[in-house]
Design an enzyme around this catalytic site. Structure first.
Site, PDB file in Angstrom:
ATOM      1  N   ASP A  66      12.237  -2.535   1.565  1.00 41.98           N
ATOM      2  CA  ASP A  66      12.196  -1.088   1.340  1.00 41.98           C
ATOM      3  C   ASP A  66      11.292  -0.372   2.330  1.00 41.98           C
ATOM      4  O   ASP A  66      10.409  -0.970   2.959  1.00 41.98           O
ATOM      5  CB  ASP A  66      11.758  -0.783  -0.095  1.00 41.98           C
ATOM      6  CG  ASP A  66      10.378  -1.338  -0.420  1.00 41.98           C
ATOM      7  OD1 ASP A  66      10.065  -2.454   0.016  1.00 41.98           O
ATOM      8  OD2 ASP A  66       9.612  -0.650  -1.124  1.00 41.98           O
ATOM      9  N   ASP A 103       6.839  -0.661   9.610  1.00 36.93           N
ATOM     10  CA  ASP A 103       6.567  -1.066   8.228  1.00 36.93           C
ATOM     11  C   ASP A 103       7.865  -1.202   7.448  1.00 36.93           C
ATOM     12  O   ASP A 103       8.214  -0.332   6.666  1.00 36.93           O
ATOM     13  CB  ASP A 103       5.653  -0.036   7.581  1.00 36.93           C
ATOM     14  CG  ASP A 103       5.151  -0.446   6.210  1.00 36.93           C
ATOM     15  OD1 ASP A 103       5.236  -1.641   5.879  1.00 36.93           O
ATOM     16  OD2 ASP A 103       4.674   0.433   5.472  1.00 36.93           O
ATOM     17  N   GLU A 135       8.463  -2.884  -2.694  1.00 36.86           N
ATOM     18  CA  GLU A 135       7.060  -3.115  -2.370  1.00 36.86           C
ATOM     19  C   GLU A 135       6.280  -1.818  -2.333  1.00 36.86           C
ATOM     20  O   GLU A 135       5.083  -1.785  -2.636  1.00 36.86           O
ATOM     21  CB  GLU A 135       6.951  -3.836  -1.018  1.00 36.86           C
ATOM     22  CG  GLU A 135       5.535  -4.290  -0.655  1.00 36.86           C
ATOM     23  CD  GLU A 135       4.704  -3.245   0.086  1.00 36.86           C
ATOM     24  OE1 GLU A 135       3.487  -3.442   0.205  1.00 36.86           O
ATOM     25  OE2 GLU A 135       5.279  -2.232   0.554  1.00 36.86           O
ATOM     26  N   HIS A 177       4.356   4.709   7.456  1.00 37.89           N
ATOM     27  CA  HIS A 177       4.545   5.906   6.623  1.00 37.89           C
ATOM     28  C   HIS A 177       4.461   7.204   7.424  1.00 37.89           C
ATOM     29  O   HIS A 177       4.293   8.281   6.841  1.00 37.89           O
ATOM     30  CB  HIS A 177       3.527   5.943   5.474  1.00 37.89           C
ATOM     31  CG  HIS A 177       3.586   4.754   4.567  1.00 37.89           C
ATOM     32  ND1 HIS A 177       2.850   4.670   3.404  1.00 37.89           N
ATOM     33  CD2 HIS A 177       4.288   3.599   4.638  1.00 37.89           C
ATOM     34  CE1 HIS A 177       3.091   3.513   2.801  1.00 37.89           C
ATOM     35  NE2 HIS A 177       3.969   2.848   3.549  1.00 37.89           N
TER      36      HIS A 177
END
Length: 361
Positions: A71, A96, A128, A332
């Site tokens: 994810d 990520d 996660e 992110h």
């Protein structure tokens, strides 16, 4: 750009083009399962929900697992299409951690798995990026208890090319301050819940990070208010304020001890409810495979000042570290990217380790 780097860049790009925001990992899990079934016997591909283990569950050799989550965080509105540009891969999850997934999958394709000194397994799992209790790792390990026999795990989170050991634990607490409504022209007739939070917020403003040395590595304990909600009209003294407090605590401190730290800080000034509790991760400095990873690759080790599933593995008695090609500063971020040369470097380092490890059985 080397042929290996170009191949890994293209693989990362392909994975980034399969959207997998948390809660919607199905298409990527399907893709990975198809990939695995084309290369592995059916009895070496295990799936629970949108999480997979690829490899032998039972093998006389010690098992080393490469670990990656499928994810990503939800996309930012300004994100552009996934693409290659210069020596970087751009796309949601590039650092990520779809670059790490690409490296994992390439190693499984290329290495002579039956001839390695260790049994290589891949863990690819969902959810996660959400609450601790919702991770796809729990159901996968519950369905296949043999996974708890893994001798060493490498979580391929972004680490800027370092081996990052342990991890800080994290908890979230809702602090509820209560007061009494009044007209804002006559505030003395009420009690302002937002103002009541002032002393605590002032304490947090002046609170310095606390360095904790654990197993020879520095970790930093920090408390931050990350969200606030209160008030119902501009001309009404508010009767309630809720703050989200996030506490990051060092290895060696339990979740219960961390909760006690929060209660001591609040000291009865607000109602406290804990909403997400994630343990800290053990530093496995005594693990022979960890020591060989450093010796065979020349990689430096550092502490992990974030939470990862190294902590969850530790709860199951599985030693693990963090090592991946992504950049921590890109995680992110809007228009996330990953460095292509680092993909090839991670591949080469892990290949050297997996080929050269000489674990005691």
């Amino acid at each position: 750009m080397s042929q290996l780097a170009a191949r890994l860049a293209q693989s990362t790009l392909s994975l980034c083009r399969i959207a997998s925001p948390i809660g919607d990992e199905g298409p990527l899990a399907d893709h990975v399962e198809r990939w695995a079934l084309e290369r592995f016997p059916r009895n070496e591909v295990f799936r629970v929900g949108h999480s997979l283990y690829v490899g032998r569950l039972e093998d006389p050799r010690p098992t080393v697992a490469l670990v990656g989550h499928l994810d990503t965080v939800p996309g930012h509105p300004s994100n552009k299409e996934a693409r290659l540009e210069g020596e970087r891969v751009f796309g949601l999850g590039a650092s990520d951690m779809k670059g790490g997934l690409a490296v994992m999958m390439a190693l499984a394709e290329d290495l002579p798995l039956r001839e390695l000194p260790v049994n290589l397994g891949l863990i690819l799992y969902e959810r996660e990026e959400g609450p601790y209790v919702e991770s796809g790792l729990g159901p996968l390990f519950d369905a296949y208890p043999a996974l708890r026999k893994i001798r060493f795990g490498i979580a391929m989170e972004p680490t800027d090319g370092l081996v990052q050991v342990g991890c800080v634990g994290t908890l979230h607490a809702t602090l509820k301050f209560t007061g009494r409504n009044a007209h804002s022209a006559r505030p003395w007739q009420g009690e302002n819940a937002i103002h009541k939070a002032g002393p605590l917020l002032t304490e947090l403003l002046g609170r310095q990070r606390v360095e904790v040395m654990h197993a020879g590595f520095p970790f930093y304990e920090v408390m931050s208010v990350t969200m606030a909600s209160g008030g119902r009209a501009r001309n009404v003294v508010p009767d309630a304020l809720e703050l989200n407090l996030n506490y990051r605590f060092a290895p060696g401190r339990t979740v219960v001890q961390a909760q006690e730290d929060v209660m001591a800080l609040v000291a009865g000034r607000a109602e406290v409810s804990f909403t997400d509790l994630s343990p800290s991760g053990r530093v496995c400095a005594d693990n022979a495979l960890y020591r060989q990873l450093l010796a065979l690759t020349g990689l430096p080790a550092a502490s992990k000042q974030a939470w990862t599933d190294v902590a969850r593995f530790g709860e199951w008695g599985v030693d693990a570290v963090n090592y991946g090609p992504g950049e921590t500063a890109q995680a992110h971020q809007a228009n996330e990217s990953a460095p292509i040369p680092a993909l090839a470097e991670a591949y080469e380092k892990l290949s050297a380790f997996l080929r050269g490890a000489r674990p005691a059985l």
